[in-house]
Design a protein around this motif. Structure first.
Motif, PDB file in Angstrom:
ATOM      1  N   VAL A 169      32.385  30.296 -11.752  1.00 35.04           N
ATOM      2  CA  VAL A 169      31.086  29.587 -12.185  1.00 35.04           C
ATOM      3  C   VAL A 169      29.805  30.168 -11.523  1.00 35.04           C
ATOM      4  O   VAL A 169      30.233  30.854 -10.233  1.00 35.04           O
ATOM      5  CB  VAL A 169      31.171  28.034 -11.817  1.00 35.04           C
ATOM      6  CG1 VAL A 169      29.720  27.379 -12.203  1.00 35.04           C
ATOM      7  CG2 VAL A 169      32.237  27.401 -12.783  1.00 35.04           C
ATOM      8  N   LEU A 170      28.815  30.356 -12.173  1.00 38.26           N
ATOM      9  CA  LEU A 170      27.817  31.121 -11.510  1.00 38.26           C
ATOM     10  C   LEU A 170      26.999  30.306 -10.923  1.00 38.26           C
ATOM     11  O   LEU A 170      26.349  29.089 -11.740  1.00 38.26           O
ATOM     12  CB  LEU A 170      27.030  32.077 -12.491  1.00 38.26           C
ATOM     13  CG  LEU A 170      25.760  32.759 -12.223  1.00 38.26           C
ATOM     14  CD1 LEU A 170      26.249  33.770 -11.204  1.00 38.26           C
ATOM     15  CD2 LEU A 170      25.164  33.373 -13.420  1.00 38.26           C
ATOM     16  N   PHE A 171      26.845  29.983  -9.632  1.00 33.40           N
ATOM     17  CA  PHE A 171      25.693  29.071  -8.904  1.00 33.40           C
ATOM     18  C   PHE A 171      24.384  29.860  -8.617  1.00 33.40           C
ATOM     19  O   PHE A 171      24.532  30.970  -8.162  1.00 33.40           O
ATOM     20  CB  PHE A 171      26.298  28.512  -7.525  1.00 33.40           C
ATOM     21  CG  PHE A 171      27.476  27.655  -7.800  1.00 33.40           C
ATOM     22  CD1 PHE A 171      27.229  26.376  -8.004  1.00 33.40           C
ATOM     23  CD2 PHE A 171      28.611  28.163  -8.009  1.00 33.40           C
ATOM     24  CE1 PHE A 171      28.107  25.491  -8.095  1.00 33.40           C
ATOM     25  CE2 PHE A 171      29.769  27.078  -8.214  1.00 33.40           C
ATOM     26  CZ  PHE A 171      29.521  25.852  -8.110  1.00 33.40           C
TER      27      PHE A 171
ATOM     28  N   ALA B   1      29.171  22.184 -16.293  1.00 29.63           N
ATOM     29  CA  ALA B   1      28.090  23.119 -16.387  1.00 29.63           C
ATOM     30  C   ALA B   1      27.610  23.169 -17.693  1.00 29.63           C
ATOM     31  O   ALA B   1      28.223  23.078 -18.636  1.00 29.63           O
ATOM     32  CB  ALA B   1      28.104  24.575 -16.055  1.00 29.63           C
ATOM     33  N   ARG B   2      26.264  23.003 -17.959  1.00 30.99           N
ATOM     34  CA  ARG B   2      25.741  22.582 -19.452  1.00 30.99           C
ATOM     35  C   ARG B   2      25.263  23.866 -19.851  1.00 30.99           C
ATOM     36  O   ARG B   2      25.170  24.144 -21.264  1.00 30.99           O
ATOM     37  CB  ARG B   2      24.707  21.692 -19.381  1.00 30.99           C
ATOM     38  CG  ARG B   2      24.952  20.404 -18.991  1.00 30.99           C
ATOM     39  CD  ARG B   2      23.777  19.516 -18.961  1.00 30.99           C
ATOM     40  NE  ARG B   2      24.164  18.168 -18.447  1.00 30.99           N
ATOM     41  CZ  ARG B   2      23.243  17.134 -18.641  1.00 30.99           C
ATOM     42  NH1 ARG B   2      22.470  17.298 -19.286  1.00 30.99           N
ATOM     43  NH2 ARG B   2      23.817  15.785 -18.093  1.00 30.99           N
ATOM     44  N   HIS B   3      24.787  25.120 -19.103  1.00 31.63           N
ATOM     45  CA  HIS B   3      24.253  26.229 -19.720  1.00 31.63           C
ATOM     46  C   HIS B   3      25.138  27.348 -19.198  1.00 31.63           C
ATOM     47  O   HIS B   3      26.131  27.258 -18.461  1.00 31.63           O
ATOM     48  CB  HIS B   3      22.802  26.361 -19.031  1.00 31.63           C
ATOM     49  CG  HIS B   3      21.835  25.451 -19.101  1.00 31.63           C
ATOM     50  ND1 HIS B   3      21.360  24.953 -20.400  1.00 31.63           N
ATOM     51  CD2 HIS B   3      21.488  24.485 -18.292  1.00 31.63           C
ATOM     52  CE1 HIS B   3      20.625  24.000 -20.180  1.00 31.63           C
ATOM     53  NE2 HIS B   3      20.518  23.656 -18.879  1.00 31.63           N
TER      54      HIS B   3
ATOM     55  N   ASN C 276      29.988  39.724 -18.339  1.00 33.29           N
ATOM     56  CA  ASN C 276      30.772  38.427 -19.044  1.00 33.29           C
ATOM     57  C   ASN C 276      29.657  37.408 -18.971  1.00 33.29           C
ATOM     58  O   ASN C 276      28.707  37.324 -18.082  1.00 33.29           O
ATOM     59  CB  ASN C 276      31.889  38.334 -18.302  1.00 33.29           C
ATOM     60  CG  ASN C 276      32.901  39.453 -18.565  1.00 33.29           C
ATOM     61  OD1 ASN C 276      32.973  39.951 -19.636  1.00 33.29           O
ATOM     62  ND2 ASN C 276      33.753  39.777 -17.605  1.00 33.29           N
ATOM     63  N   THR C 277      29.940  36.402 -19.820  1.00 31.95           N
ATOM     64  CA  THR C 277      29.010  35.102 -19.819  1.00 31.95           C
ATOM     65  C   THR C 277      29.935  34.187 -19.022  1.00 31.95           C
ATOM     66  O   THR C 277      31.078  33.718 -19.314  1.00 31.95           O
ATOM     67  CB  THR C 277      28.851  34.734 -21.338  1.00 31.95           C
ATOM     68  OG1 THR C 277      27.947  35.891 -21.922  1.00 31.95           O
ATOM     69  CG2 THR C 277      27.848  33.588 -21.098  1.00 31.95           C
ATOM     70  N   TYR C 278      29.124  33.706 -17.944  1.00 32.17           N
ATOM     71  CA  TYR C 278      29.887  32.343 -17.452  1.00 32.17           C
ATOM     72  C   TYR C 278      28.977  31.119 -17.380  1.00 32.17           C
ATOM     73  O   TYR C 278      27.876  31.157 -17.626  1.00 32.17           O
ATOM     74  CB  TYR C 278      29.796  32.879 -15.861  1.00 32.17           C
ATOM     75  CG  TYR C 278      30.712  33.880 -15.619  1.00 32.17           C
ATOM     76  CD1 TYR C 278      32.215  33.895 -15.655  1.00 32.17           C
ATOM     77  CD2 TYR C 278      30.073  35.231 -15.320  1.00 32.17           C
ATOM     78  CE1 TYR C 278      32.989  34.911 -15.399  1.00 32.17           C
ATOM     79  CE2 TYR C 278      30.980  36.360 -15.038  1.00 32.17           C
ATOM     80  CZ  TYR C 278      32.381  36.273 -15.128  1.00 32.17           C
ATOM     81  OH  TYR C 278      33.313  37.316 -15.086  1.00 32.17           O
ATOM     82  N   PRO C 279      29.548  29.937 -17.162  1.00 31.51           N
ATOM     83  CA  PRO C 279      28.940  28.720 -16.933  1.00 31.51           C
ATOM     84  C   PRO C 279      27.973  28.695 -15.732  1.00 31.51           C
ATOM     85  O   PRO C 279      28.247  29.493 -14.771  1.00 31.51           O
ATOM     86  CB  PRO C 279      29.813  27.388 -16.899  1.00 31.51           C
ATOM     87  CG  PRO C 279      31.298  28.282 -16.842  1.00 31.51           C
ATOM     88  CD  PRO C 279      31.098  29.719 -17.018  1.00 31.51           C
ATOM     89  N   VAL C 280      26.730  28.073 -15.707  1.00 32.97           N
ATOM     90  CA  VAL C 280      25.635  28.164 -14.790  1.00 32.97           C
ATOM     91  C   VAL C 280      25.453  26.778 -14.078  1.00 32.97           C
ATOM     92  O   VAL C 280      25.115  25.849 -15.032  1.00 32.97           O
ATOM     93  CB  VAL C 280      24.400  28.939 -15.219  1.00 32.97           C
ATOM     94  CG1 VAL C 280      23.365  28.796 -14.170  1.00 32.97           C
ATOM     95  CG2 VAL C 280      24.591  30.140 -15.571  1.00 32.97           C
ATOM     96  N   VAL C 281      25.618  26.698 -12.845  1.00 32.28           N
ATOM     97  CA  VAL C 281      25.180  25.561 -12.125  1.00 32.28           C
ATOM     98  C   VAL C 281      23.787  25.754 -11.349  1.00 32.28           C
ATOM     99  O   VAL C 281      23.860  26.724 -10.489  1.00 32.28           O
ATOM    100  CB  VAL C 281      26.020  24.972 -11.174  1.00 32.28           C
ATOM    101  CG1 VAL C 281      25.664  23.402 -10.357  1.00 32.28           C
ATOM    102  CG2 VAL C 281      27.309  24.558 -12.123  1.00 32.28           C
TER     103      VAL C 281
END
Length: 86
Positions: free
Chosen positions: A12-14, A31-33, A41-46
């Protein structure tokens, strides 16, 4: 062991938008975004409000404290001179 009891751990990307700081770590946070990381790569963002890049303790920046207002309030309440015992 029972299945589907533990949450799934994934990268997860903080992101601290104020400081422009991003950190990719394994987490179970929801994460929503999503966003693209440096590796492509694409990761969920918090999004976080504060991180080590923007916290005053880690950056060395300090806040100004309103001491004058406190002193004025004390003087109004108890007078401008304090009585001392001899």
């Amino acid at each position: 062991m029972r299945h589907a009891v533990h949450p799934v751990s994934r990268p997860v990307l903080f992101r601290d938008r104020v400081a422009g700081f991003e950190l990719l770590v394994p987490s179970t946070a929801a994460a929503r975004h999503t966003a693209e990381w440096e590796d492509g790569n694409t990761y969920p963002v918090v999004d976080v409000d504060i991180s080590s890049a923007s916290h005053p303790i880690y950056t060395g920046a300090s806040r100004a404290v309103d001491i004058a207002g406190r002193l004025q309030r004390f003087e109004r309440r108890y007078g401008s001179t304090a009585h001392t015992r001899r």
